[in-house]
Design an enzyme around this catalytic site. Structure first.
Site, PDB file in Angstrom:
ATOM      1  N   LYS A   1     -18.910 -39.770  85.065  1.00  0.00           N
ATOM      2  CA  LYS A   1     -19.316 -38.620  86.165  1.00  0.00           C
ATOM      3  C   LYS A   1     -18.574 -37.932  86.501  1.00  0.00           C
ATOM      4  CE  LYS A   1     -23.900 -39.303  85.603  1.00  0.00           C
ATOM      5  NZ  LYS A   1     -25.083 -38.611  85.581  1.00  0.00           N
TER       6      LYS A   1
ATOM      7  N   SER B   1     -21.006 -45.361  79.304  1.00  0.00           N
ATOM      8  CA  SER B   1     -21.428 -44.170  79.866  1.00  0.00           C
ATOM      9  C   SER B   1     -20.313 -44.767  81.412  1.00  0.00           C
ATOM     10  CB  SER B   1     -21.563 -43.746  79.798  1.00  0.00           C
ATOM     11  OG  SER B   1     -23.095 -44.266  79.982  1.00  0.00           O
TER      12      SER B   1
END
Lengths: 318, 318
Positions: free
Chosen positions: A55, A305
């Protein structure tokens, strides 16, 4: 930025952020190759320093693109966790006051990290409606610049840099598999593959208990989740009007996996790569295991992720 | 090799193994820096592909040094775990039959990995005596070449390459802290610092429940452990007559840590670096936390030596 990121936009985003964040490694394991019957190349976004997820790429690109006037106004976003941490840390490093609207039931570790990084948390009830209302309320009061966690082309261009790096490190990938929540990583990955390696298929993994992206792709319009039931707490939001058209155009398929498959994939990754991949981060690998005949003996890139797990609630030990 | 490794021996070892094993990353974290009040640079040996520990360095160097005749005889070693896995994998890749004497009570994950890598396990009762007797018995029956897990200069030169890489990546280290069991990693690290960065102090962490190295260093002769009581299952062996003199000459101090300190350091590393460091691998970081005033605002390299945890027995969750 008011257009779908071009090839040059993604190259520019990568140059903009590369001096601030390290290149995450690509890891391999004989055991994972054997389990998947494929050449598995894991892009270790879960090892991103401090924030533990990809992110930071989108956030860094978005905040570096702000004008000096906008920086002074402060910034505001909404997130259940990993975006919030990255947002707080990057804003602190750039000296920008940051407010994050988070649902009351967000993962404890992710909340603690946001506070440690100096972010101001405003809590809201879980669900899309209460969250968006709270963002509007806070924006009106503070005048801060609102940055959406995924439905923003600067964010999408930033997330695209993970796949760009992966394709530079492993140029002959047959497919890249990533998780899908709001679609920031998926749309960015799809654009990166389209521009830098058009023969590489892009496939998403999605939890069955929040399969709005699957239903959106096959119905042709953005669907929500009337109910949500999954351990993958980072993937419950629906697609946005900026991420969905990119996904429609460039994503080959979405594979749904249930919580047991996610938990089992997660355990394999912990044992074989020795990293604490979180449930949402293990969804793409779970998808490859579930439909491994599609990837038989191919070279598959998987984006792991995120790695922010509440260690008192490890799914495969409950 | 029948001499204490020279600077050139370590350079040669590094060149010999570098094409076969990837360079492990050095990772940082704001939270670890804060907790230790120092600049903490973690050499991620726990992320070594497939085997999850630094042990593959020494094994690779030793097996690559064998003559073609010796390779045909097969190889034999003894280990409670991480050395065993590395030994089995490297021997398999080089087509050398490998036998490993392991105690009955060895960690289940480490045993499974040895078998998966094609190693033949011969079990023995726990303890130095029964293990050494079994190695002699197997050697007599099979004629295999015996390679000691740490008391061997080829192994020591191989282990030295971890610190050599760390010092190349972070040249201004004030100290390197590593765990000590039999002393292969510690003596190799001490030689690497001596040759490549003489101003860098070398300090070991050792479990209080198996503090033979501490007692050896301060009594001047090799001590054993009459009883052993620690979660750091990789660090219970005593020093050897090749590792001890190097440690006497080049190691500055040994810091003892109890199981609670190891377990708490381990949890911090899991949360902040998102890697499943094993108890033995967390001992060096536990030592830095315990005596952090010694390292105040210094740059400290810490070797996180291994990541093979039985996930059904995570110490900080028991």
């Amino acid at each position: 930025m008011d257009r779908i990121p071009t090839k040059q936009d993604i190259i520019d985003a990568h140059e903009r952020i590369a001096e601030h964040i390290p290149r995450t490694p690509v890891m391999r394991s004989e055991a994972l190759d054997r389990a998947a019957d494929a050449g598995v190349h894991c892009k270790m976004e879960c090892l991103m320093p401090d924030v533990g997820s990809f992110k930071i790429r989108g956030v860094m690109n978005a905040l570096l693109s702000l004008s000096p006037q906008d920086r002074k106004r402060g910034v505001l976003t909404q997130s259940s966790g990993n975006h919030a941490q990255a947002f707080a840390l990057v804003a602190k490093k750039m000296g920008i006051p940051a407010t994050i609207v988070m649902p009351r039931n967000a993962n404890a570790i992710k909340k603690r990290n946001v506070l440690e990084f100096g972010g101001r948390i405003v809590e809201c009830e879980p669900g899309d409606g209460p969250r968006e209302q709270m963002v509007l309320d806070v924006q009106r009061k503070t005048g801060a610049v609102t940055i959406h966690p995924f439905n923003d082309y600067r964010i999408i261009a930033g997330q695209a840099t993970a796949a760009k790096e992966l394709l530079e490190d492993v140029p002959d990938l047959d497919a890249i598999v990533v998780p899908v929540g709001g679609g920031g990583l998926l749309s960015g990955t799809a654009l990166a593959a389209h521009y830098f390696s058009p023969q590489t298929k892009v496939i998403a993994g999605e939890p069955s208990g929040a399969d709005d992206a699957y239903r959106s792709l096959y119905s042709g319009s953005i669907q929500g989740n009337p109910t949500v039931d999954t351990i993958a707490d980072g993937l419950i939001t629906k697609l946005g009007d900026k991420t969905f058209p990119i996904i429609q155009q460039h994503v080959d398929d979405i594979i749904r996996v249930d919580d047991e498959e996610i938990s089992s994939a997660m355990r394999q990754l912990w044992e074989r790569l020795r990293v604490t991949v979180e449930p949402s981060g293990a969804v793409a690998y779970a998808a490859v295991l579930k439909e491994n005949s599609r990837f038989y003996r191919q070279n598959v890139g998987i984006i792991l992720s995120g790695g922010n797990v509440d260690l008192d609630r490890i799914p495969f030990l409950q």
